[in-house]
Write a protein that holds these residues in place. Structure first.
Motif, PDB file in Angstrom:
ATOM      1  N   UNK A  90      -6.120  14.009  -5.424  1.00  0.00           N
ATOM      2  CA  UNK A  90      -5.235  14.447  -4.265  1.00  0.00           C
ATOM      3  C   UNK A  90      -6.156  14.840  -3.090  1.00  0.00           C
ATOM      4  N   UNK A  91      -7.279  14.899  -3.224  1.00  0.00           N
ATOM      5  CA  UNK A  91      -8.378  15.199  -2.294  1.00  0.00           C
ATOM      6  C   UNK A  91      -8.602  13.635  -1.690  1.00  0.00           C
ATOM      7  N   UNK A  92      -8.862  12.889  -2.404  1.00  0.00           N
ATOM      8  CA  UNK A  92      -9.167  11.301  -2.018  1.00  0.00           C
ATOM      9  C   UNK A  92      -8.000  10.741  -1.030  1.00  0.00           C
ATOM     10  N   UNK A  93      -6.942  11.224  -1.321  1.00  0.00           N
ATOM     11  CA  UNK A  93      -5.690  10.743  -0.942  1.00  0.00           C
ATOM     12  C   UNK A  93      -5.747  11.346   0.539  1.00  0.00           C
ATOM     13  N   UNK A 120       2.633  12.102   1.591  1.00  0.00           N
ATOM     14  CA  UNK A 120       3.497  13.075   0.929  1.00  0.00           C
ATOM     15  C   UNK A 120       4.718  13.137   1.772  1.00  0.00           C
ATOM     16  N   UNK A 121       5.852  13.163   1.251  1.00  0.00           N
ATOM     17  CA  UNK A 121       7.067  12.662   1.994  1.00  0.00           C
ATOM     18  C   UNK A 121       7.607  13.948   2.719  1.00  0.00           C
ATOM     19  N   UNK A 122       8.434  13.851   3.713  1.00  0.00           N
ATOM     20  CA  UNK A 122       8.877  14.915   4.497  1.00  0.00           C
ATOM     21  C   UNK A 122      10.021  15.660   3.774  1.00  0.00           C
ATOM     22  N   UNK A 123      10.548  16.893   4.026  1.00  0.00           N
ATOM     23  CA  UNK A 123      11.411  17.365   3.119  1.00  0.00           C
ATOM     24  C   UNK A 123      10.974  18.473   2.130  1.00  0.00           C
ATOM     25  N   UNK A 167       0.879  -1.117   0.043  1.00  0.00           N
ATOM     26  CA  UNK A 167      -0.077  -0.018  -0.319  1.00  0.00           C
ATOM     27  C   UNK A 167       0.813   1.205   0.032  1.00  0.00           C
ATOM     28  N   UNK A 168       1.858   1.386   0.865  1.00  0.00           N
ATOM     29  CA  UNK A 168       2.782   2.375   0.700  1.00  0.00           C
ATOM     30  C   UNK A 168       3.490   2.695  -0.563  1.00  0.00           C
ATOM     31  N   UNK A 169       3.804   1.467  -1.202  1.00  0.00           N
ATOM     32  CA  UNK A 169       4.396   1.797  -2.535  1.00  0.00           C
ATOM     33  C   UNK A 169       3.426   2.255  -3.473  1.00  0.00           C
ATOM     34  N   UNK A 170       2.080   2.052  -3.339  1.00  0.00           N
ATOM     35  CA  UNK A 170       1.138   2.543  -4.290  1.00  0.00           C
ATOM     36  C   UNK A 170       1.156   4.079  -4.065  1.00  0.00           C
ATOM     37  N   UNK A 171       1.097   4.468  -2.893  1.00  0.00           N
ATOM     38  CA  UNK A 171       1.020   5.740  -2.405  1.00  0.00           C
ATOM     39  C   UNK A 171       2.127   6.740  -2.948  1.00  0.00           C
ATOM     40  N   UNK A 172       3.434   5.976  -2.918  1.00  0.00           N
ATOM     41  CA  UNK A 172       4.303   6.589  -3.359  1.00  0.00           C
ATOM     42  C   UNK A 172       4.525   6.742  -4.764  1.00  0.00           C
ATOM     43  N   UNK A 173       4.034   6.148  -5.579  1.00  0.00           N
ATOM     44  CA  UNK A 173       3.784   6.159  -7.158  1.00  0.00           C
ATOM     45  C   UNK A 173       2.688   6.996  -7.501  1.00  0.00           C
ATOM     46  N   UNK A 174       1.639   7.373  -6.636  1.00  0.00           N
ATOM     47  CA  UNK A 174       0.565   8.285  -6.614  1.00  0.00           C
ATOM     48  C   UNK A 174       1.018   9.639  -6.156  1.00  0.00           C
ATOM     49  N   UNK A 175       2.001   9.714  -5.396  1.00  0.00           N
ATOM     50  CA  UNK A 175       2.511  11.023  -4.930  1.00  0.00           C
ATOM     51  C   UNK A 175       3.582  11.492  -6.102  1.00  0.00           C
TER      52      UNK A 175
END
Length: 711
Positions: free
Chosen positions: A269-272, A281-284, A238-246
């Protein structure tokens, strides 16, 4: 019998079809039925069957014959092995075009067969079977019982596999999955999470790789595969999916886009954000710039749409603007976040200015709303997001909000009283799904803002003029009923409990700043009756301690003002309330071993420790109010003695080291002790018998010393 070929003229075709139906009814053996059936199915496949004829076909053969065809293992000579099955599916697909038949148990119990067809290898001559199955499944999905039956009978898994296999009709599998997730998301993910995650993996990979319009088409589909009920961050896939979507969204939103391209990206973006907050959304630096861009784009979209509202244009933009509201609400939270913030201070200040302008547009739009538009879910979404701003930002747009307050109170009252069917669009709905978040519950989102506003003169006067206190009292009663009907087991803080706590804060503001209103408005007498009954029920349930503290403080503060009312003249309800208030106040502190010495020190009791930050101020307010009630209610000293509060407090103060009791606590204890000693000789004697004069001197309780010294 001999059957002529299907005629070209539509009238002749119908005549031939009717003859075939006659043979189907009167056939003496399977071969006759089969021959007639071939012509019937040919007509069905050609789309030449109207509703009346379809019903005639069903009346002629019912479900029995198609069922036999589906299970028959021996096809006619020189025919492919799946011939009978294909005929049966064609007939069922024909029947399913009738909504009444599509929901029939004889269709629903064929769902496993439909799944098998989707999962079987598809030869070129089997494609019609697959098409028929998709037609059946689409029809079943549209019925009342259909979605539940499809989920429980394994269709979600079959559709996922069909889509991933990429065979004939796989896009229809995706469309059906989108439809199923729209009506039964939680059940789908609960039962088939691995399969749905596999589909999301493919979709997110395609989204990241796509360089054409496919990217924007996927923006429309992907929100359905981002579940509110199944946190994607809980596993690596799931985290990898979110990374690709970001990454995909960062590419999209960082480019120059047309309106039709930007809107679906904002909705994704709103649904995420709704499903995962900002965890995707990654930090940094890159993450903070992306977050700021999201909020910025959302604010621009809101201003463009709402500042000069053209009704037809607003109508077409409501869905995307509602998605923008979700992003703005996230922006508010991130601008206020102090622990591990994603945004830098400069970015926060810039975004707050940009959001202020966008919320000005929301206020302007709501100020133009006509009475006949109040049922529109978009109005609800607009009021809700404004409530989020009012809850946190109290200094800006104050004049504009004051001017809008009559509308907000009237809107909330109307929805609450009428039980309006207005509902939040999916994009505007929180993750939370407690029962109190009713469609008409606009008040829930306005309460925090009202709490701030009742502390200020001008908005408080407007709220009082609009009879908001009476509305809030009714709402308090309703929410109290909801709370008492919920499970008594410890659970996370519900929106119901949060609403009750916030209303206590609003009423406390009114008690402090407008005591005359409390005295003359019957609303507060009704509220007092509820508080008298509710505290004794709440206090034993330790997971409701914060709410109990709110109710105790509010009840005691109101009792000082309404002391002359019949309800407080030693009635059973009043005695039970004050008994519960004494327990709340008396159990907050204990004597325990002093970590820095040999003696005992005063400490917050273990039962109160975890909530003390939330209830300390309410406890001190309660102590002050309780002391204020003593001279007004002559029966209170007896209640304090009966509960052994006075004895316990005197014993506690004589046990612990005075240095462990801070000045604020000394003041609180002294206020109660002095009022009891003045009001009752017996109370005075109890204090003296516990060496009160000595420890009053040790604690610097001058007023108590003086009181005890008087004859």
């Amino acid at each position: 019998p001999h059957f002529p070929a299907m005629a070209s003229d539509s009238g002749d075709r119908l005549a031939t079809l009717k003859r075939c139906l006659s043979v189907l009814r009167d056939a003496r053996n399977d071969s006759e039925q089969f021959a007639a059936l071939l012509l019937v199915t040919k007509a069905v496949r050609a789309g030449e069957v109207d509703a009346k004829t379809r019903r005639q076909i069903f009346d002629a053969i019912g479900f029995t014959f198609p069922t036999r065809l589906l299970i028959s293992q021996q096809p006619p000579a020189d025919c492919p092995p799946h011939t009978f099955r294909a005929l049966g599916l064609t007939l069922l697909a024909c029947f399913c075009t009738d909504p009444e038949l599509a929901g029939h148990s004889q269709i629903l119990n064929k769902i496993p067969t439909f799944n098998d067809v989707l999962l079987s290898p598809c030869d070129p001559d089997c494609t019609s079977m697959v098409d028929d199955v998709y037609q059946c499944l689409s029809a079943v999905l549209a019925t009342a019982r259909g979605p539940r039956e499809l989920v429980t009978k394994g269709t979600v898994s079959a559709l996922c596999q069909a889509y991933l296999n990429g065979g004939h009709g796989s896009e229809r599998a995706l469309t059906l999955l989108v439809g199923l997730l729209a009506v039964a998301e939680a059940k789908c993910w609960q039962r088939d999470a691995p399969q749905l995650l596999a589909v999301l993996t493919k979709l997110s990979s395609d989204f990241l790789k796509a360089e054409d319009m496919t990217k924007f088409e996927l923006c429309e589909v992907l929100p359905r595969f981002i579940p509110l009920s199944h946190p994607l961050t809980e596993n690596s896939q799931g985290s990898e999916c979110l990374c690709r979507l970001y990454k995909g969204l960062a590419d999209v939103l960082g480019s120059k886009l047309s309106q039709s391209q930007r809107d679906p990206a904002l909705k994704l973006a709103a649904s995420l954000v709704q499903a995962c907050g900002v965890e995707w959304i990654p930090a940094g630096s890159a993450g903070s710039k992306f977050l700021a861009l999201l909020v910025n784009l959302a604010c621009v979209e809101v201003r463009l749409t709402l500042e000069e509202p053209d009704p037809p244009e607003v109508e077409g933009k409501k869905e995307v603007v509602t998605a923008c509201y979700v992003l703005m609400e996230m922006g508010i939270q991130e601008c206020l976040r102090e622990e591990n913030p994603l945004l830098e201070n400069v970015q926060k200040m810039q975004l707050m200015r940009i959001m202020e302008e966008a919320f000005g547009a929301v206020i302007f739009y709501l100020g133009q709303v006509k009475q006949e538009e109040l049922q529109d879910p978009f109005i609800f979404a607009s009021v809700r997001v404004l409530g989020a701003w009012m809850a946190e930002e109290t200094s800006s747009l104050k004049q504009e909000i004051c001017e809008l307050l009559p509308f907000l109170v009237d809107y909330a009252r109307r929805l609450f009283k009428e039980g309006s069917p207005a509902v939040s669009p999916p994009q505007a709905e929180l993750v939370s799904t407690e029962g109190s978040a009713l469609p008409q519950d606009a008040l829930r989102f306005l309460l925090p803002g009202f709490c701030h506003l009742t502390a200020e003169d001008k908005p408080r006067d407007i709220l009082i003029a609009e009879e908001a206190p009476a509305l809030l009292c009714e709402y308090f009663l309703q929410q109290w009923e909801v709370l008492t009907s919920e499970s008594t087991a410890p659970a996370p803080l519900t929106s119901t409990e949060m609403s009750l706590q916030t209303m206590c804060g609003i009423f406390l503001n009114l008690v402090v700043t407008a005591p005359d209103l409390v005295r003359r408005d019957k609303t507060f007498s009704s509220l007092m009756d509820v508080l008298l009954k509710s505290l004794p029920l709440l206090l034993p349930q330790k997971h409701h301690l914060v709410l109990a503290a709110n109710v105790a403080a509010l009840g005691l503060m109101m009792a000082r003002i309404l002391a002359g009312s019949a309800a407080l003249q030693g009635t059973q309800c009043a005695k039970e309330f004050f008994g519960a208030a004494i327990r709340f106040l008396s159990q907050a502190h204990v004597a325990q071993a002093d970590p820095s010495g040999d003696g005992l020190a005063l400490a917050v009791s273990p039962a109160y420790a975890s909530a003390w930050d939330d209830i300390a101020e309410l406890w001190f307010l309660g102590m002050q109010a309780w002391a204020g009630c003593v001279p007004l209610l002559p029966w209170l000293p007896h209640a304090a003695l009966g509960a052994r509060w006075l004895q316990g407090l005197a014993q506690l103060l004589s046990q612990v080291a005075p240095a462990s009791v801070d000045c604020e606590l000394v003041t609180a204890f002294q206020a109660v002790l002095v009022e009891l000693a003045r009001a009752s000789q017996r109370c005075r004697d109890v204090i003296l018998s516990h060496h009160g004069t000595e420890w009053a001197n040790l604690y610097g309780m001058a007023a108590l010393e003086q009181c005890l010294a008087e004859q």
